[in-house]
Design an enzyme around this catalytic site. Structure first.
Site, PDB file in Angstrom:
ATOM      1  N   HIS A  46     -30.043  16.763 -33.651  1.00 26.43           N
ATOM      2  CA  HIS A  46     -29.080  17.732 -34.158  1.00 26.43           C
ATOM      3  C   HIS A  46     -29.018  17.596 -35.676  1.00 26.43           C
ATOM      4  O   HIS A  46     -29.277  16.518 -36.229  1.00 26.43           O
ATOM      5  CB  HIS A  46     -27.695  17.473 -33.574  1.00 26.43           C
ATOM      6  N   GLU A  48     -26.578  17.271 -37.731  1.00 29.47           N
ATOM      7  CA  GLU A  48     -25.692  16.200 -38.190  1.00 29.47           C
ATOM      8  C   GLU A  48     -26.351  14.831 -38.063  1.00 29.47           C
ATOM      9  O   GLU A  48     -26.277  14.005 -38.977  1.00 29.47           O
ATOM     10  CB  GLU A  48     -24.388  16.169 -37.380  1.00 29.47           C
ATOM     11  N   CYS A  76     -20.682  18.184 -31.718  1.00 32.83           N
ATOM     12  CA  CYS A  76     -20.602  17.810 -30.304  1.00 32.83           C
ATOM     13  C   CYS A  76     -20.143  16.351 -30.205  1.00 32.83           C
ATOM     14  O   CYS A  76     -19.957  15.667 -31.219  1.00 32.83           O
ATOM     15  CB  CYS A  76     -21.963  17.993 -29.636  1.00 32.83           C
ATOM     16  N   CYS A  79     -22.592  13.815 -31.913  1.00 31.98           N
ATOM     17  CA  CYS A  79     -22.506  13.845 -33.369  1.00 31.98           C
ATOM     18  C   CYS A  79     -21.165  13.307 -33.856  1.00 31.98           C
ATOM     19  O   CYS A  79     -21.107  12.623 -34.879  1.00 31.98           O
ATOM     20  CB  CYS A  79     -22.750  15.259 -33.868  1.00 31.98           C
TER      21      CYS A  79
END
Length: 142
Positions: A46, A48, A76, A79
């Site tokens: 992801h 992040e 999420c 993260c």
């Protein structure tokens, strides 16, 4: 946040879900990334996570105290945990994510008693722009 949007648009052009993230310390960008889940064949890639990993390498530490994260979508749970463990100071995000978000939605990670560090949180920055980018991406994929 403009740099995060640039990363999100670049991710979209690669066929990735258009999410971008930028990590900043003292007004300087430490790292920036867009989603690379498909390209890296890595469910943890992801935006992040990638930005945090790179900033940790750059800083030479697993802690990023005093750093701020700008991201185009509410983080999420995975993260959010990385944000907590990295000890980020602030998190700014654009669009809320009622289905997969873990800050304002779902588990509300930073409100849990087991959360070791909760950053300052600021959501809804350029929310409509981020939501439109995501909506267009998924409409084109269908």
């Amino acid at each position: 946040m403009s740099c995060a949007f640039s990363e999100a648009r670049a991710a979209s052009l690669r066929g990735e879900v258009p999410v971008g993230a930028v990590l900043v310390r003292d007004g300087a960008i430490l790292s920036r990334a867009g989603n690379c889940v498909l390209a890296d064949k890595d469910p943890t890639a992801h935006a992040e996570m990638l930005a945090i990993r790179e900033a940790c390498r750059t800083a030479g530490s697993e802690r990023l105290a005093g750093c701020d994260l700008y991201v185009t979508l509410e983080p999420c749970a995975m993260c959010a945990a990385a944000i907590s463990f990295a000890r980020l100071r602030r998190v700014y995000w654009a669009a809320s994510d009622p289905k997969g978000g873990a800050v304002e939605h779902g588990p509300r990670f930073f409100s849990q008693p087991t959360c070791h560090h909760a950053p300052e949180l600021y959501g809804g920055i350029r929310e409509r722009e981020a939501a439109d980018l995501l909506r267009r991406f998924f409409v084109e994929r269908r």
